[in-house]
Design a protein around this motif. Sequence first.
Motif, PDB file in Angstrom:
ATOM      1  N   TYR A   9      -7.032  -4.071   6.033  1.00 36.98           N
ATOM      2  CA  TYR A   9      -6.431  -3.443   4.620  1.00 36.98           C
ATOM      3  C   TYR A   9      -6.691  -1.976   4.772  1.00 36.98           C
ATOM      4  N   HIS A  10      -7.924  -1.509   5.235  1.00 32.62           N
ATOM      5  CA  HIS A  10      -8.176  -0.233   5.200  1.00 32.62           C
ATOM      6  C   HIS A  10      -7.260   0.507   6.276  1.00 32.62           C
TER       7      HIS A  10
ATOM      8  N   VAL B  78      -3.913   1.091   5.083  1.00 36.26           N
ATOM      9  CA  VAL B  78      -3.930   2.364   4.238  1.00 36.26           C
ATOM     10  C   VAL B  78      -3.911   3.744   5.005  1.00 36.26           C
TER      11      VAL B  78
ATOM     12  N   SER C 216      -5.623   1.334  -9.356  1.00 36.27           N
ATOM     13  CA  SER C 216      -5.123   1.115  -8.222  1.00 36.27           C
ATOM     14  C   SER C 216      -6.361   1.446  -7.078  1.00 36.27           C
ATOM     15  N   TYR C 217      -7.112   0.534  -6.270  1.00 33.62           N
ATOM     16  CA  TYR C 217      -7.993   1.116  -5.338  1.00 33.62           C
ATOM     17  C   TYR C 217      -7.455   1.708  -4.338  1.00 33.62           C
ATOM     18  N   THR C 218      -6.192   1.467  -4.029  1.00 35.28           N
ATOM     19  CA  THR C 218      -5.307   2.085  -2.884  1.00 35.28           C
ATOM     20  C   THR C 218      -5.261   3.597  -3.243  1.00 35.28           C
TER      21      THR C 218
ATOM     22  N   TYR D  32      -6.169   7.186  -1.600  1.00 34.50           N
ATOM     23  CA  TYR D  32      -5.216   8.391  -1.215  1.00 34.50           C
ATOM     24  C   TYR D  32      -5.837   9.408  -2.044  1.00 34.50           C
TER      25      TYR D  32
ATOM     26  N   ASP E 149      -1.243   6.563   4.875  1.00 34.38           N
ATOM     27  CA  ASP E 149      -1.555   7.806   4.410  1.00 34.38           C
ATOM     28  C   ASP E 149      -1.098   8.899   5.596  1.00 34.38           C
TER      29      ASP E 149
ATOM     30  N   ILE F  32     -10.712   7.881   4.046  1.00 35.50           N
ATOM     31  CA  ILE F  32      -9.990   6.666   4.357  1.00 35.50           C
ATOM     32  C   ILE F  32     -10.476   6.398   5.737  1.00 35.50           C
TER      33      ILE F  32
ATOM     34  N   VAL G 145       0.819  -1.271  -0.107  1.00 37.49           N
ATOM     35  CA  VAL G 145      -0.117  -0.017  -0.030  1.00 37.49           C
ATOM     36  C   VAL G 145       0.908   1.311  -0.070  1.00 37.49           C
TER      37      VAL G 145
ATOM     38  N   ARG H  12       1.827   2.144  -3.366  1.00 34.10           N
ATOM     39  CA  ARG H  12       0.656   2.486  -4.314  1.00 34.10           C
ATOM     40  C   ARG H  12       0.754   4.004  -4.148  1.00 34.10           C
ATOM     41  N   LYS H  13       1.503   4.824  -3.260  1.00 35.41           N
ATOM     42  CA  LYS H  13       1.544   6.163  -3.529  1.00 35.41           C
ATOM     43  C   LYS H  13       1.990   6.696  -4.790  1.00 35.41           C
TER      44      LYS H  13
END
Length: 117
Positions: free
Chosen positions: A80-81, A84, A35-37, A41, A88, A48, A24, A27-28
Amino acid sequence: MGDKKPAAPVQPSAEILDRLFVTVQARKGADPESSYTAKLYSRGTAKIAQKVGEEAVEAILEAVRGDKAALAAESADLLYHLLVLWADTGLDPADVWSKLAQREGTSGIDEKKSRKA
Ligand SMILES: N=c1c2ncn([C@@H]3O[C@H](COP(=O)(O)OP(=O)(O)OP(=O)(O)O)[C@@H](O)[C@H]3O)c2ncn1[C@@H]1O[C@H](COP(=O)(O)O)[C@@H](O)[C@H]1O
């Protein structure tokens, strides 16, 4: 003769959380279309955080309903969230693992009493 035993399947463990955090983080700057991640963001910290709250509610509803399979799935969504959200906000998961390690072996009952004293 010389046949190798197939490798034993690796049992998934909590170590996947560290791998998932690396993913994750990576994925920034990724494309929110693929990308869902990255999409999360792009929606910002408050969104989030809201998703973490929603997934927590879904998990507790399944716990109360007694559906273990659904609880496992909702718990995975929640974790998962939450990862993230940590990425973040710049929180290092090691800081959370350290908190848990500091508390290891201390009963919550004793800890509460020490705060009241
Ligand atoms: N573990 C997960 C994971 N768990 C849940 N989800 C997604 O989280 C979303 C939650 O479902 P919702 O119905 O709440 O989503 P939604 O309706 O789009 O949400 P909102 O419109 O309410 O914001 C679904 O789209 C799930 O696919 C995940 N998406 C990604 N991962 C991991 O993250 C990695 C990177 O994913 P990408 O960033 O998409 O490449 C993947 O390889 C996985 O390992």
